[in-house]
Design an enzyme around this catalytic site. Sequence first.
Site, mmCIF file in Angstrom:
data_model
loop_
_atom_site.group_PDB
_atom_site.id
_atom_site.type_symbol
_atom_site.label_atom_id
_atom_site.label_comp_id
_atom_site.label_asym_id
_atom_site.label_seq_id
_atom_site.Cartn_x
_atom_site.Cartn_y
_atom_site.Cartn_z
ATOM 1 N N CYS A 184 19.521 39.286 -7.340
ATOM 2 C CA CYS A 184 20.191 37.641 -7.132
ATOM 3 C C CYS A 184 18.727 36.780 -7.185
ATOM 4 O O CYS A 184 17.586 37.280 -7.251
ATOM 5 C CB CYS A 184 20.408 37.647 -5.556
ATOM 6 N N ARG B 142 19.877 35.513 -12.890
ATOM 7 C CA ARG B 142 19.614 36.909 -12.183
ATOM 8 C C ARG B 142 20.978 37.154 -11.271
ATOM 9 O O ARG B 142 21.006 38.385 -10.502
ATOM 10 C CB ARG B 142 18.569 36.487 -11.060
ATOM 11 N N TRP C 88 24.336 38.260 -7.219
ATOM 12 C CA TRP C 88 24.763 39.364 -8.036
ATOM 13 C C TRP C 88 25.469 40.234 -6.886
ATOM 14 O O TRP C 88 24.601 41.022 -6.222
ATOM 15 C CB TRP C 88 23.904 39.965 -8.547
ATOM 16 N N ASN D 203 17.608 38.348 -1.322
ATOM 17 C CA ASN D 203 17.939 39.385 -2.391
ATOM 18 C C ASN D 203 17.324 40.606 -2.408
ATOM 19 O O ASN D 203 16.114 40.778 -1.681
ATOM 20 C CB ASN D 203 16.756 38.404 -3.714
ATOM 21 N N GLY D 204 18.029 41.627 -2.446
ATOM 22 C CA GLY D 204 17.544 42.925 -2.301
ATOM 23 C C GLY D 204 18.540 43.691 -1.657
ATOM 24 O O GLY D 204 19.714 43.279 -1.686
ATOM 25 N N GLU E 169 22.014 50.692 -28.777
ATOM 26 C CA GLU E 169 21.784 49.258 -28.141
ATOM 27 C C GLU E 169 22.875 48.601 -28.989
ATOM 28 O O GLU E 169 23.425 47.554 -28.085
ATOM 29 C CB GLU E 169 20.350 48.714 -28.763
ATOM 30 N N LYS F 1 25.365 46.243 -26.517
ATOM 31 C CA LYS F 1 25.646 44.773 -26.479
ATOM 32 C C LYS F 1 27.308 44.389 -26.635
ATOM 33 O O LYS F 1 27.763 43.588 -26.165
ATOM 34 C CB LYS F 1 25.131 44.070 -27.819
ATOM 35 N N GLU G 274 28.768 45.026 -23.445
ATOM 36 C CA GLU G 274 28.543 43.882 -22.453
ATOM 37 C C GLU G 274 28.915 42.578 -22.617
ATOM 38 O O GLU G 274 29.684 41.735 -21.622
ATOM 39 C CB GLU G 274 26.824 44.041 -22.234
ATOM 40 N N HIS H 262 30.643 67.642 -32.774
ATOM 41 C CA HIS H 262 30.648 68.638 -31.476
ATOM 42 C C HIS H 262 31.708 68.047 -30.466
ATOM 43 O O HIS H 262 31.677 68.306 -29.097
ATOM 44 C CB HIS H 262 29.300 68.527 -30.891
ATOM 45 N N LYS I 64 35.545 27.709 -8.371
ATOM 46 C CA LYS I 64 36.164 27.448 -7.062
ATOM 47 C C LYS I 64 35.186 27.006 -6.030
ATOM 48 O O LYS I 64 34.082 27.532 -5.978
ATOM 49 C CB LYS I 64 36.781 28.741 -6.530
HETATM 50 C C1 F6R Z 1 21.552 44.312 -21.799
HETATM 51 C C2 F6R Z 1 20.252 43.875 -20.914
HETATM 52 C C3 F6R Z 1 20.062 45.073 -19.733
HETATM 53 C C4 F6R Z 1 18.462 44.936 -19.431
HETATM 54 C C5 F6R Z 1 18.247 46.113 -18.337
HETATM 55 C C6 F6R Z 1 16.760 45.999 -18.085
HETATM 56 O O1 F6R Z 1 21.437 43.219 -22.680
HETATM 57 O O2 F6R Z 1 19.757 42.956 -20.789
HETATM 58 O O3 F6R Z 1 20.319 46.092 -20.354
HETATM 59 O O4 F6R Z 1 17.934 45.391 -20.482
HETATM 60 O O5 F6R Z 1 18.838 45.486 -17.083
HETATM 61 O O6 F6R Z 1 16.068 44.857 -17.841
HETATM 62 P P1 F6R Z 1 14.729 44.508 -17.850
HETATM 63 O O7 F6R Z 1 14.084 44.719 -19.395
HETATM 64 O O8 F6R Z 1 14.208 43.254 -17.558
HETATM 65 O O9 F6R Z 1 13.827 45.446 -17.148
#
Ligand code: F6R
Length: 575
Positions: free
Chosen positions: A2, A28, A65, A91-92, A453, A457, A460, A476, A570
């Site tokens: 967060c 964040r 978050w 945060n935490g 990767e 993407k 996500e 397999h 909202k």
């Molecule tokens: C995907 C993405 C995440 C970060 C992961 C690590 O697009 O952004 O998978 O790569 O959360 O984050 P960092 O690199 O900040 O440690």
Amino acid sequence: MCGIVGIASRNEFPSVLLLDRLKRLEYRGYDSYGYFDGVRLKKSLGNIEVSAPGKARIGIAHTRWATHGGVTMRNAHPHASCDGRIVIVHNGIIENFEDLRKSLVRQGHRFSSQTDSEVIAHYFEEGLKSKSIKVVIKDFLKAFIGTFAVLVQIKGNDEIYAIKRDSPLVLGVANGKNIVASDIYAFSDMTNRAAFFENDEFAVIRPDGYQFFDRRGRAVQKPLQKFVWEQEASQKKAFKHYMLKEIMEEPETVDRMLFSLEHEQKPAFDRLIKLVRGSKKIIFASCGTSYHASLLGSYFLHRVGIETQTLIASEFRHYANIDRDTLVIALSQSGETMDVIDGLKYAAESRGRIVGIVNVPYSTVQRMSELSLNILAGQEVCVASTKAFVNQAAMLLKIAQEFGFRVNLDNLSERIRGLLRKKAEIRRIAETIAKAGDVYIIGRGLTYPVAREIALKIKEISYIHAEGMMGGELKHGTIALIEKGTPVISLINNNDPDIISNTKEVEARGAKVITISNNPALANRPDAIAIRTDNDGKFGILAAVAGQLIAYYAADKLGRPIDKPRNLAKSVTVK
Ligand code: F6R
């Protein structure tokens, strides 16, 4: 993770400044947000709207978050004590919150959220009945297990109490304002002077000053550090989304980093090369996109005879044996990923040597590392990492080049630029993928991490199920899922016969194959993205860029909220 912000100002400021600063930390967390300006406690769901009435001299804010408790107004921060006098943002994760909550309920406290954070407000309310704030904070540090960056504000009092353990917290001193926040982005356009909290430190922040203390309550002298952080325009400008803006920046950001490795970062880079040369064992620790860049790095280094291991940071403790001769290289865009930090703690306990490769300067990973390099990608506002991946991979390629990997990095930015010019073509291909329920991406050798990767993407950003895998693994089991029309993106490096044969296997089952290849013979296929380079290393990076564009355009076609995966606008005023 967060984001939290607190402002204590000599002069009154419009309360909207709290949200303006919070907006810079929205990457964040973006489930909900809220602020307390000494009078109003306001919470909303969804993206931060930078609008608020009134003025303040002290205030705190939070962008969430969700971890404990769903995305609801009640679970949004700030949280208040029963009498509403004590307001906190956190945060935490508080690991022992259930025990603390039970004991506070026995003492008569009423909870209104499902979060772990709310216990903090009640704990302070209870403690302040009989103790001073300083004693309550010292007790808090003993009683609370977990990770936290906490800001506490008491109604009618013009101080913010800031406490840190394992979650990032930094104080920026701007003209007449003390701003405490999760990271320097919150104020990097207002000041370049900051003080970083260490674990189990707390600070009392007032409009006219601040004082740090250690866990025993002894005053800590903390000189302000000057930080250098490029103040890039974080506006989208002409771009529809930050993601596209950030992909389009890649040629400049990769040049900037490569230039700096030859100039201001050269001494650090040379030390890194020496460390790599002198280490018996090298392990990368990272997550998500950074993990894929690390895997690519392992491949590059393997090609020049340097064996490395790449571990997902959350599993690091379970798979890594570390000693004094082990070099742990942490790759992290933010430098604040808790799993990476946790892995590094383990590495430090086991006396390993630690190098950080980060994008955010002064981040926790950087500060835990004996040597740190910066990928200089600039701020990534979009939650999906793109330009940072390119710079991470280019940094690792540059390291491999020092050990004999043949590659001309001088024209990498030009090659990326050339690929980005094909965006209309890539868009057309991406729009066909947007109709699919599942997408498979296959690669071998250096394109295996790239396949993963691209899949990440696509998942996500476009919310389409995607699997990135080794071409050799298809037979397999997974090949059973390939049907007529299933999109398969095949990453074909030169004439690699193995991946060509995997591509034929899926075609034989009716797959709709899209090739991303530097093989000129494949350039005229119906769904081909032709990459201009005959160098393996550069092909890996360029294929990933093509994949980023595919993910972006597929998501755009589907109307997904690309920069922020959820939008639940909202709003309600709590008090
Ligand atoms: C995907 C993405 C995440 C970060 C992961 C690590 O697009 O952004 O998978 O790569 O959360 O984050 P960092 O690199 O900040 O440690």
